[in-house]
Design a protein around this motif. Structure first.
Motif, PDB file in Angstrom:
ATOM      1  N   UNK A 244       0.447  -1.418  -0.035  1.00  0.00           N
ATOM      2  CA  UNK A 244       0.036  -0.285  -0.166  1.00  0.00           C
ATOM      3  C   UNK A 244       0.899   1.264  -0.030  1.00  0.00           C
ATOM      4  N   UNK A 245       2.109   1.177   1.038  1.00  0.00           N
ATOM      5  CA  UNK A 245       2.522   2.512   1.682  1.00  0.00           C
ATOM      6  C   UNK A 245       3.278   2.830  -0.502  1.00  0.00           C
ATOM      7  N   UNK A 246       4.188   2.233  -1.082  1.00  0.00           N
ATOM      8  CA  UNK A 246       5.015   2.095  -1.316  1.00  0.00           C
ATOM      9  C   UNK A 246       4.104   2.559  -2.533  1.00  0.00           C
ATOM     10  N   UNK A 247       3.110   2.255  -3.084  1.00  0.00           N
ATOM     11  CA  UNK A 247       2.084   2.432  -4.048  1.00  0.00           C
ATOM     12  C   UNK A 247       1.837   3.261  -3.743  1.00  0.00           C
ATOM     13  N   UNK A 248       0.953   4.390  -3.175  1.00  0.00           N
ATOM     14  CA  UNK A 248       0.424   5.198  -2.502  1.00  0.00           C
ATOM     15  C   UNK A 248       2.206   6.072  -2.569  1.00  0.00           C
ATOM     16  N   UNK A 249       3.507   6.205  -2.083  1.00  0.00           N
ATOM     17  CA  UNK A 249       4.599   6.641  -2.644  1.00  0.00           C
ATOM     18  C   UNK A 249       4.795   6.958  -4.225  1.00  0.00           C
ATOM     19  N   UNK A 250       5.097   6.563  -4.827  1.00  0.00           N
ATOM     20  CA  UNK A 250       4.672   6.260  -6.627  1.00  0.00           C
ATOM     21  C   UNK A 250       4.106   7.044  -7.288  1.00  0.00           C
ATOM     22  N   UNK A 251       2.622   6.392  -7.038  1.00  0.00           N
ATOM     23  CA  UNK A 251       1.698   7.537  -7.477  1.00  0.00           C
ATOM     24  C   UNK A 251       0.724   8.608  -7.291  1.00  0.00           C
ATOM     25  N   UNK A 252       0.725   8.841  -5.566  1.00  0.00           N
ATOM     26  CA  UNK A 252       0.936   9.924  -4.650  1.00  0.00           C
ATOM     27  C   UNK A 252       2.000  10.863  -5.384  1.00  0.00           C
ATOM     28  N   UNK A 253       3.483  10.535  -5.087  1.00  0.00           N
ATOM     29  CA  UNK A 253       4.222  11.730  -5.660  1.00  0.00           C
ATOM     30  C   UNK A 253       4.668  12.038  -7.187  1.00  0.00           C
ATOM     31  N   UNK A 254       4.134  11.089  -7.479  1.00  0.00           N
ATOM     32  CA  UNK A 254       4.608  11.636  -8.619  1.00  0.00           C
ATOM     33  C   UNK A 254       3.326  12.592  -9.776  1.00  0.00           C
ATOM     34  N   UNK A 255       2.526  12.582  -8.921  1.00  0.00           N
ATOM     35  CA  UNK A 255       0.720  13.772  -9.426  1.00  0.00           C
ATOM     36  C   UNK A 255       1.456  14.797  -8.291  1.00  0.00           C
ATOM     37  N   UNK A 256       2.218  14.971  -7.856  1.00  0.00           N
ATOM     38  CA  UNK A 256       2.778  16.459  -7.165  1.00  0.00           C
ATOM     39  C   UNK A 256       1.854  16.499  -6.041  1.00  0.00           C
ATOM     40  N   UNK A 257       1.068  15.926  -5.205  1.00  0.00           N
ATOM     41  CA  UNK A 257       0.109  15.958  -4.235  1.00  0.00           C
ATOM     42  C   UNK A 257       0.614  16.317  -3.292  1.00  0.00           C
ATOM     43  N   UNK A 258       0.968  17.672  -2.658  1.00  0.00           N
ATOM     44  CA  UNK A 258       1.597  18.193  -1.369  1.00  0.00           C
ATOM     45  C   UNK A 258       1.180  17.228  -0.057  1.00  0.00           C
ATOM     46  N   UNK A 259      -0.403  17.637  -0.484  1.00  0.00           N
ATOM     47  CA  UNK A 259      -0.618  15.900   1.028  1.00  0.00           C
ATOM     48  C   UNK A 259      -0.309  15.095   1.218  1.00  0.00           C
ATOM     49  N   UNK A 260      -0.565  14.362   0.056  1.00  0.00           N
ATOM     50  CA  UNK A 260       0.171  12.843  -0.679  1.00  0.00           C
ATOM     51  C   UNK A 260       1.008  12.657   0.148  1.00  0.00           C
ATOM     52  N   UNK A 261       2.303  13.888   0.072  1.00  0.00           N
ATOM     53  CA  UNK A 261       3.514  13.887   0.192  1.00  0.00           C
ATOM     54  C   UNK A 261       4.206  14.050   2.409  1.00  0.00           C
ATOM     55  N   UNK A 262       2.747  14.321   2.507  1.00  0.00           N
ATOM     56  CA  UNK A 262       2.092  15.054   3.916  1.00  0.00           C
ATOM     57  C   UNK A 262       1.734  13.239   5.108  1.00  0.00           C
TER      58      UNK A 262
END
Length: 300
Positions: A244-262
């Motif tokens: 879950x977390x690794x998918x969130x990192x690869x997908x969320x960060x690539x989308x540039x979401x600040x909240x996802x980064x946090x």
């Protein structure tokens, strides 16, 4: 995944279920938590159980109605779980469902219900404050405005019992704490037979001697169930982290979401990942990550 066959842990048995010492030990724990010096004839405990709740045949650890006025829910944890407020919300909801018959819920006048109290007794190996709190609202997606629902859980790290007011004089907690230390030092997780000699070491040290002499085999069985459960939880957490977390990192960060980064940084902080790794992974500044660490009460 193993299925735990022993419904009660040593903690639950020693502080609740055991016919000879359970009631007195619960009273000692209750007094330590509330910093009182009440006697058995001053309190009336009514057992409340919630079966088949979270994990296979697990139930909540200890739940008693005290003097008809309080629901006291106590959970024992050897690993930190920040979802305890959510779990305890489920537990207390079931308690109230059983306590208040359906017709009474539609009465005009308020139905009087016991006040709930929520506690976690923690004795794991992670460095954690002696006393802390967890709140259900910490998990809310929308954190602004009035909180219309709240669960506040007080967490006691009994490894640091000397720093906790009321616990310094609680002999059952001190002995249980030492008992766990001995088990961790001498057991082999691949060999359940190593629990018995470890128990004998505890008896020789005069740690819970009467209880352990009476129940050596039962305690050994309960410990084996506990350690299997802890291994299952650790495996599930690692699987969730990897998938879950690794998918969130690869997908969320690539989308540039600040909240996802946090959110990702917070999750990594709770896994004790270093700040340097978190900054490289999320792109957040070192200062920003340190501020997040403060917000979730982690010490580096």
């Amino acid at each position: 995944m193993s299925n735990r066959n022993y419904k009660d842990s040593v903690f639950v048995d020693y502080f609740d279920k055991d016919e000879e010492v359970g009631q007195e030990n619960f009273l000692a724990l209750y007094n330590a938590i509330h910093q009182t010096n009440l006697k058995l004839d001053e309190l009336h405990f009514e057992e409340k159980e919630i079966d088949n709740t979270i994990y296979h045949d697990f139930r909540n650890d200890i739940c008693k109605m005290v003097n008809g006025k309080l629901f006291v829910l106590i959970e024992h944890q050897s690993t930190i779980n920040f979802n305890m407020p959510l779990r305890l919300l489920s537990y207390v909801s079931r308690l109230y469902e059983a306590y208040v018959p359906t017709p009474k819920r539609y009465y005009k006048n308020p139905v009087q219900i016991p006040t709930p109290e929520f506690y976690v007794i923690y004795n794991g190996t992670e460095n954690f404050p002696a006393v802390s709190t967890m709140k259900l609202s910490d998990s809310f997606l929308h954190k602004k405005g009035e909180k219309t629902l709240e669960i506040i859980v007080k967490v006691f790290n009994i490894i640091k019992y000397k720093e906790i007011s009321g616990f310094l004089d609680c002999k059952p907690i001190q002995e249980y704490n030492r008992f766990v230390e001995i088990m961790r030092a001498h057991y082999d997780p691949k060999n359940p037979e190593t629990f018995t000699p470890a128990i004998q070491i505890a008896i020789k040290e005069n740690v819970m001697p009467n209880y352990l002499n009476r129940k050596t085999t039962e305690v050994s069985n309960m410990l084996w169930g506990e350690y299997n459960y802890d291994e299952d939880i650790a495996a599930q957490r690692q699987e969730a982290f990897d998938d879950g977390l690794n998918k969130g990192i690869s997908q969320g960060i690539s989308q540039g979401s600040q909240q996802t980064r946090i959110d990702t940084a917070k999750a990594l902080l709770r896994e004790d990942i270093s700040i340097d790794v978190i900054t490289r992974t999320t792109g957040l500044s070192t200062e920003a990550v340190k501020q997040l660490a403060k917000e979730i009460s982690l010490t580096f």
